[in-house]
Design a protein around this motif. Structure first.
Motif, PDB file in Angstrom:
ATOM      1  N   SER A  60       0.880  -1.326  -0.065  1.00 39.58           N
ATOM      2  CA  SER A  60      -0.360   0.057   0.001  1.00 39.58           C
ATOM      3  C   SER A  60       1.031   0.965  -0.183  1.00 39.58           C
ATOM      4  CB  SER A  60      -1.555  -0.462   1.787  1.00 39.58           C
ATOM      5  OG  SER A  60      -0.513   0.063   2.647  1.00 39.58           O
ATOM      6  N   HIS A  61       2.123   1.209  -0.049  1.00 42.15           N
ATOM      7  CA  HIS A  61       3.212   2.514  -0.229  1.00 42.15           C
ATOM      8  C   HIS A  61       3.649   2.502  -1.179  1.00 42.15           C
ATOM      9  CE1 HIS A  61       6.814   4.951   0.467  1.00 42.15           C
ATOM     10  NE2 HIS A  61       6.679   4.675   1.949  1.00 42.15           N
ATOM     11  N   PRO A  62       3.152   3.775  -1.880  1.00 39.54           N
ATOM     12  CA  PRO A  62       3.493   3.913  -3.503  1.00 39.54           C
ATOM     13  C   PRO A  62       4.581   4.104  -3.801  1.00 39.54           C
ATOM     14  CG  PRO A  62       3.181   5.808  -1.847  1.00 39.54           C
ATOM     15  CD  PRO A  62       3.026   4.702  -1.145  1.00 39.54           C
ATOM     16  N   LEU A  63       5.363   4.108  -3.361  1.00 34.20           N
ATOM     17  CA  LEU A  63       7.365   3.677  -3.331  1.00 34.20           C
ATOM     18  C   LEU A  63       7.356   2.286  -3.975  1.00 34.20           C
ATOM     19  CD1 LEU A  63       9.373   5.425  -4.517  1.00 34.20           C
ATOM     20  CD2 LEU A  63      10.542   4.523  -1.654  1.00 34.20           C
ATOM     21  N   LYS A  66       5.926   0.515  -6.861  1.00 29.29           N
ATOM     22  CA  LYS A  66       5.965   1.100  -8.007  1.00 29.29           C
ATOM     23  C   LYS A  66       7.374   0.645  -8.212  1.00 29.29           C
ATOM     24  CE  LYS A  66       8.057   5.309 -10.104  1.00 29.29           C
ATOM     25  NZ  LYS A  66       8.523   6.419 -10.039  1.00 29.29           N
ATOM     26  N   HIS A  67       8.100  -0.054  -7.575  1.00 29.37           N
ATOM     27  CA  HIS A  67       9.027  -0.618  -7.630  1.00 29.37           C
ATOM     28  C   HIS A  67       9.210  -2.406  -7.663  1.00 29.37           C
ATOM     29  CE1 HIS A  67      10.573   3.601  -7.210  1.00 29.37           C
ATOM     30  NE2 HIS A  67      11.617   3.096  -7.994  1.00 29.37           N
ATOM     31  N   LEU A  68       8.254  -2.875  -7.076  1.00 27.01           N
ATOM     32  CA  LEU A  68       8.259  -4.241  -6.705  1.00 27.01           C
ATOM     33  C   LEU A  68       6.929  -4.854  -6.732  1.00 27.01           C
ATOM     34  CD1 LEU A  68       9.431  -4.165  -2.713  1.00 27.01           C
ATOM     35  CD2 LEU A  68      10.633  -4.555  -4.956  1.00 27.01           C
ATOM     36  N   ASP A  69       7.479  -6.322  -7.351  1.00 27.24           N
ATOM     37  CA  ASP A  69       6.513  -7.063  -7.599  1.00 27.24           C
ATOM     38  C   ASP A  69       5.448  -7.697  -6.372  1.00 27.24           C
ATOM     39  OD1 ASP A  69       4.165  -8.748  -8.452  1.00 27.24           O
ATOM     40  OD2 ASP A  69       5.637  -9.387 -10.170  1.00 27.24           O
ATOM     41  N   PRO A  70       4.366  -7.840  -6.023  1.00 27.08           N
ATOM     42  CA  PRO A  70       4.138  -8.099  -4.876  1.00 27.08           C
ATOM     43  C   PRO A  70       4.438 -10.370  -5.003  1.00 27.08           C
ATOM     44  CG  PRO A  70       1.856  -8.076  -6.013  1.00 27.08           C
ATOM     45  CD  PRO A  70       3.421  -6.629  -6.189  1.00 27.08           C
ATOM     46  N   ASP A  71       4.013 -10.599  -6.055  1.00 23.08           N
ATOM     47  CA  ASP A  71       3.974 -12.208  -6.753  1.00 23.08           C
ATOM     48  C   ASP A  71       5.752 -12.442  -7.061  1.00 23.08           C
ATOM     49  OD1 ASP A  71       1.679 -12.231  -6.470  1.00 23.08           O
ATOM     50  OD2 ASP A  71       1.126 -11.398  -8.364  1.00 23.08           O
ATOM     51  N   GLU A  72       6.683 -12.196  -7.149  1.00 21.29           N
ATOM     52  CA  GLU A  72       7.752 -12.369  -6.989  1.00 21.29           C
ATOM     53  C   GLU A  72       8.151 -13.090  -5.902  1.00 21.29           C
ATOM     54  OE1 GLU A  72      12.361  -9.980  -7.961  1.00 21.29           O
ATOM     55  OE2 GLU A  72      10.460  -9.336  -7.745  1.00 21.29           O
ATOM     56  N   CYS A  73       9.254 -13.936  -6.404  1.00 20.92           N
ATOM     57  CA  CYS A  73       9.724 -14.943  -5.564  1.00 20.92           C
ATOM     58  C   CYS A  73      10.424 -14.577  -4.263  1.00 20.92           C
ATOM     59  CB  CYS A  73      10.184 -16.581  -6.082  1.00 20.92           C
ATOM     60  SG  CYS A  73      10.620 -17.488  -4.949  1.00 20.92           S
ATOM     61  N   ALA A  74      10.395 -14.615  -3.483  1.00 21.83           N
ATOM     62  CA  ALA A  74      11.390 -14.080  -2.142  1.00 21.83           C
ATOM     63  C   ALA A  74      12.497 -15.766  -2.227  1.00 21.83           C
ATOM     64  CB  ALA A  74      10.282 -14.383  -0.688  1.00 21.83           C
ATOM     65  N   TRP A  75      14.239 -15.509  -1.200  1.00 22.70           N
ATOM     66  CA  TRP A  75      14.582 -16.355  -0.844  1.00 22.70           C
ATOM     67  C   TRP A  75      15.376 -16.182  -0.157  1.00 22.70           C
ATOM     68  CZ3 TRP A  75      18.794 -13.558   0.386  1.00 22.70           C
ATOM     69  CH2 TRP A  75      19.158 -11.868  -0.083  1.00 22.70           C
ATOM     70  N   ALA A  76      16.718 -17.826   0.716  1.00 20.19           N
ATOM     71  CA  ALA A  76      16.566 -17.621   1.741  1.00 20.19           C
ATOM     72  C   ALA A  76      17.435 -16.391   2.748  1.00 20.19           C
ATOM     73  CB  ALA A  76      16.396 -18.603   2.390  1.00 20.19           C
ATOM     74  N   TYR A  77      18.192 -16.330   3.570  1.00 17.83           N
ATOM     75  CA  TYR A  77      19.993 -16.242   3.914  1.00 17.83           C
ATOM     76  C   TYR A  77      19.712 -16.973   4.566  1.00 17.83           C
ATOM     77  CZ  TYR A  77      20.879 -11.075   3.188  1.00 17.83           C
ATOM     78  OH  TYR A  77      21.244  -9.912   2.642  1.00 17.83           O
ATOM     79  N   GLY A  78      20.922 -17.043   5.149  1.00 23.22           N
ATOM     80  CA  GLY A  78      21.899 -18.256   6.232  1.00 23.22           C
ATOM     81  C   GLY A  78      22.191 -19.847   5.641  1.00 23.22           C
TER      82      GLY A  78
END
Length: 534
Positions: free
Chosen positions: A398-401, A404-416
């Motif tokens: 809901s934040h405009p920035l 504007k720049h990110l895709d909510p369906d883009e896959c995340a990855w893990a640290y560790g």
């Protein structure tokens, strides 16, 4: 019931015991009846009479003895003889549902005095002769009260678990203090790590370099021990352990007194890196010292929280996001690896809550195809806690920035457990992007994301990720008690990400042995500090 045959054998009468109801009367013509015909008739009657008796008994139990006519008996027996069932039970159910709907639509009166148990409710109902509606209303009020108490108990449990996860167990605190004292009094505990003749190995790219950033001495020992014991070529292993200033003496003393030969271990404090100055990490200093940020992570976690509209799972996620470790410089150090190790081309960065169960030397053979970060993706699993994460799980779209720049369906990855190609990394602007988004989140009063160091890394490494096989890195052992044990045994690295760390009392008992098998319980410091006496 009586059977009466007239002397002339021209009539046959079946009557009830009270004698005034003729259940069956048969008259025959005045002619000769053979004994065979009579025998067959009596045989048929003998077969039918038990059924007639049973029906009569049932009718009697239901009150048929009050009937004074054959018509009454017929109304009772007729439906049964025709296979029909009394619908009084169905009417009762319908009436019950009607009462439930009425009670559900009404408000529970204020100040209603509720019994403490169901037995008290039944006793109160009998004594006061409650009708069905009053009983249902009382039962509803009791259930709602119980639901509120269970909900409050769940939130209290989550808060206590959060405090337990954020605190330092006294055994680990004891270990750090005793080793620090040993460092000051024992020259052997202060010996150089590694020895002078091995210093060139620290920048030799033919070795397998692991980087571990932690202030947990026992956890660091488990990571190093598990890596060495699982390796097919431990003589090729070099560990670079980075810790904070307060833990440095104890960490150095541990590995000086407990060498893991033939592997090589270097221990450095953040204060020993010339590059880590205020000029180079101004944003992180702001994150660590900003009053509002510190209050967010260390303040009252219930203040301003509307628990009535919050599910326990959402509340647990918010608490996890407010772990103090997320404002620790040690947790952000991985973004500076190219500067901290300028002579290295490739490293594997490890979290301190992992256990290595397989030889990791093949990781150095993986071609990252020009990417910087080799990581396990976390969007292709079935569980909701760990392996089904997309950007929408970390960012406020809901934040405009962000929108504007990110895709909510883009896959995340893990640290560790991450493979970093430092040579390729130095050609990018990953660090600058990381700093930029940290600043923007600070300006927005943390409204762009809440959860620690992974969200800015998801943005900074966007387009620089090379997915590796999930069998290299199994996550969730600190979240899920129902972890697949056989799958955990097969994983190269298991990760206790989540609150239930194996060194805490809140750790899952059946998952703890994967970790404790690499703890040296014969060590005097471990034994004297009563480590893991749970």
């Amino acid at each position: 019931m009586q059977l009466h045959v007239s002397p002339s054998m021209r009539s046959l009468t079946i009557s009830s015991n009270n004698g005034f109801i003729d259940l069956m009367k048969i008259k025959v013509a005045a002619r000769h009846i053979s004994y065979r015909t009579l025998f067959h008739t009596i045989l048929i009657l003998a077969f039918l009479l038990p059924f007639v008796f049973i029906l009569t008994a049932i009718v009697t139990l239901e009150g048929v003895n009050k009937c004074s006519s054959f018509d009454c008996l017929g109304r009772r027996l007729g439906p049964r003889l025709l296979g029909r069932v009394d619908d009084s039970g169905q009417r009762l159910v319908k009436d019950f549902y009607k009462i439930i709907n009425q009670v559900n639509a009404e408000e529970i009166p204020d100040g209603i005095k509720l019994p403490d148990s169901f037995n008290q409710l039944v006793s109160k109902m009998k004594n006061n002769q409650y009708d069905a509606k009053t009983f249902a209303l009382m039962l509803r009020a009791m259930m709602e009260k119980l639901e509120r108490e269970i909900r409050e108990s769940k939130f209290s449990e989550l808060m206590n678990k959060h405090f337990a996860a954020s605190s330092i167990p006294k055994g680990l605190y004891c270990l750090s203090l005793r080793l620090t004292d040993e460092y000051s009094s024992n020259a052997h505990a202060r010996r150089q790590l590694p020895s002078p003749e091995l210093l060139p190995v620290l920048s030799n790219n033919s070795y397998h370099h692991f980087v571990l950033s932690t202030d947990n001495i026992l956890a660091a020992s488990v990571v190093v021990n598990s890596a060495v014991q699982s390796s097919l070529r431990p003589e090729k292993i070099v560990f670079h352990i980075i810790t904070d200033k307060k833990t440095y003496a104890g960490m150095h003393a541990w590995f000086a007194l407990n060498p893991v030969s033939p592997a090589i271990v270097e221990v450095k404090g953040v204060h020993q890196f010339d590059w880590l100055t205020r000029e180079n990490v101004p944003v992180l200093e702001a994150v660590e010292n900003h009053h509002g940020i510190r209050n967010y992570y260390h303040g009252n976690h219930l203040a301003g929280a509307n628990l009535s509209n919050t599910t326990p799972r959402t509340f647990a996620s918010k608490l996890q996001a407010r772990s103090p470790k997320y404002i620790s410089l040690l947790n952000h150090l991985r973004i500076y690896l190219p500067e901290l190790f300028p002579n290295l081309d490739k490293v594997v960065f490890l979290d301190d809550d992992i256990v290595i169960q397989r030889d990791l030397s093949p990781l150095w053979e993986i071609d990252l195809w020009g990417k910087v970060n080799g990581a396990v993706e976390t969007c292709k699993g079935e569980d909701e806690w760990v392996m089904s994460k997309h950007f929408r799980n970390y960012f406020n779209f809901s934040h405009p920035l962000i929108a504007k720049h990110l895709d909510p369906d883009e896959c995340a990855w893990a640290y560790g457990m991450n493979i970093f190609d430092l040579r390729t990394w130095r050609k990018t602007n990953i660090r600058e992007t990381y700093h930029y988004w940290l600043k923007e989140n600070l300006k927005s009063n943390l409204t762009m994301w809440k959860l620690g160091t992974l969200p800015p890394a998801l943005i900074a490494f966007k387009g620089h990720i090379h997915p590796i096989d999930p069998s290299w890195h199994m996550l969730g052992l600190g979240y899920q008690s129902k972890t697949n044990i056989e799958k955990a045994k097969r994983a190269a690295v298991i990760h206790y990400n989540g609150q239930s760390k194996p060194w805490l009392q809140i750790g899952f008992e059946h998952l703890r042995p994967f970790w404790t098998k690499y703890v040296n319980y014969s060590n005097d410091f471990v034994r004297n500090c009563h480590i893991l006496e749970l």
